[in-house]
Motif scaffolding. Structure first.
Motif, PDB file in Angstrom:
ATOM      1  N   LYS A  96       1.007  -0.990  -0.283  1.00 50.51           N
ATOM      2  CA  LYS A  96       0.244   0.594   0.064  1.00 50.51           C
ATOM      3  C   LYS A  96       0.990   1.440   0.163  1.00 50.51           C
ATOM      4  O   LYS A  96       0.169   1.919  -0.438  1.00 50.51           O
ATOM      5  N   GLU A  97       2.460   1.253   0.788  1.00 51.02           N
ATOM      6  CA  GLU A  97       2.805   1.790   0.566  1.00 51.02           C
ATOM      7  C   GLU A  97       3.066   2.840  -0.938  1.00 51.02           C
ATOM      8  O   GLU A  97       3.492   3.811  -1.860  1.00 51.02           O
ATOM      9  N   LYS A 136      -8.004   6.351  -0.904  1.00 57.36           N
ATOM     10  CA  LYS A 136      -8.614   5.434   0.649  1.00 57.36           C
ATOM     11  C   LYS A 136      -7.505   4.001   0.664  1.00 57.36           C
ATOM     12  O   LYS A 136      -7.191   3.626   1.167  1.00 57.36           O
ATOM     13  N   ALA A 137      -6.549   4.172  -0.863  1.00 54.78           N
ATOM     14  CA  ALA A 137      -5.224   3.466   0.360  1.00 54.78           C
ATOM     15  C   ALA A 137      -4.254   4.177   1.175  1.00 54.78           C
ATOM     16  O   ALA A 137      -4.257   3.287   2.086  1.00 54.78           O
ATOM     17  N   ALA A 139      -5.918   5.392   3.892  1.00 58.13           N
ATOM     18  CA  ALA A 139      -6.846   4.943   5.192  1.00 58.13           C
ATOM     19  C   ALA A 139      -6.639   3.624   5.704  1.00 58.13           C
ATOM     20  O   ALA A 139      -6.436   3.028   6.384  1.00 58.13           O
ATOM     21  N   THR A 140      -5.629   2.842   4.404  1.00 58.83           N
ATOM     22  CA  THR A 140      -5.583   1.238   4.654  1.00 58.83           C
ATOM     23  C   THR A 140      -4.143   1.581   5.602  1.00 58.83           C
ATOM     24  O   THR A 140      -3.248   0.232   6.016  1.00 58.83           O
ATOM     25  N   LEU A 141      -3.642   2.287   5.540  1.00 60.08           N
ATOM     26  CA  LEU A 141      -1.623   2.563   6.133  1.00 60.08           C
ATOM     27  C   LEU A 141      -1.967   2.976   7.991  1.00 60.08           C
ATOM     28  O   LEU A 141      -3.299   2.979   8.579  1.00 60.08           O
ATOM     29  N   HIS A 142      -1.011   2.448   8.541  1.00 62.02           N
ATOM     30  CA  HIS A 142      -0.447   2.987   9.706  1.00 62.02           C
ATOM     31  C   HIS A 142      -0.418   5.106  10.103  1.00 62.02           C
ATOM     32  O   HIS A 142      -0.296   5.750   9.208  1.00 62.02           O
ATOM     33  N   ASP A 143      -1.301   5.430  10.989  1.00 64.12           N
ATOM     34  CA  ASP A 143      -1.454   6.473  11.519  1.00 64.12           C
ATOM     35  C   ASP A 143      -0.217   7.329  11.196  1.00 64.12           C
ATOM     36  O   ASP A 143      -0.691   8.295  10.536  1.00 64.12           O
ATOM     37  N   GLN A 146      -0.171   7.371   7.558  1.00 64.87           N
ATOM     38  CA  GLN A 146      -1.920   7.820   7.328  1.00 64.87           C
ATOM     39  C   GLN A 146      -1.328   9.746   7.231  1.00 64.87           C
ATOM     40  O   GLN A 146      -1.277  10.802   6.279  1.00 64.87           O
TER      41      GLN A 146
END
Length: 158
Positions: A96-97, A136-137, A139-143, A146
């Motif tokens: 995702k990154e 959207k991508a 939103a799935t990552l670490h805070d 993000q």
């Protein structure tokens, strides 16, 4: 000929020797350019994700420089081609990154592109769609990630 499921293929591959697996991979790489590109990523670039991202960004830069700017038709066509290849490179990585980095970079290049994309509804829609996919991508990552990526995204939308 009907293709069998991935689970059946996985079970069959477990019964093969190392030499047979090498022969199968080499034979597979002969049939499609994408297979060869995926094997290249897995064997040579997957251990250095930052280098992979840099090489894809380099590709994006080169492609944006070669866009024919005589009409928006050619610009749209070239942008779609670049985006299709970026999506392919994202699929190879499956991280995702990497997806966020490459989509943000693409959006930045598209926003800074001259002639301005605001005069083409299709290009503006492509840009907006990629911004949504990036959100959207993210939103799935670490805070922490993000926060960093959302700052970059806000810069793009300003």
């Amino acid at each position: 000929m009907k293709a069998v499921s991935v689970t059946v293929i996985k079970k069959e591959l477990q019964h093969q020797s190392a030499d047979e697996l090498i022969k199968l991979c080499l034979r597979l790489s002969r049939f499609k350019k994408e297979n060869k590109e995926l094997l290249t990523y897995l064997l040579f670039e997957s251990f250095n994700e930052d280098g992979y991202i840099a090489s894809v960004k380099n590709y994006i830069d080169e492609e944006f420089e070669t866009i024919n700017t005589k009409s928006y038709f050619y610009i749209r066509k070239s942008v779609r081609k670049i985006l299709k290849n970026i999506k392919k490179y994202i699929r190879y990585s499956q991280k995702k990154e990497t997806e966020v980095e490459l989509l943000l970079y693409f959006c930045q290049k598209l926003k800074d592109f001259s002639p301005n994309i605001k005069y083409s509804t299709q290009l503006q829609n492509t840009y907006n769609r990629q911004i949504l996919l990036t959100k959207k991508a993210i939103a799935t990552l670490h805070d922490d990630l993000q926060y960093d990526y959302n700052l970059m995204l806000e810069d793009l939308q300003a």
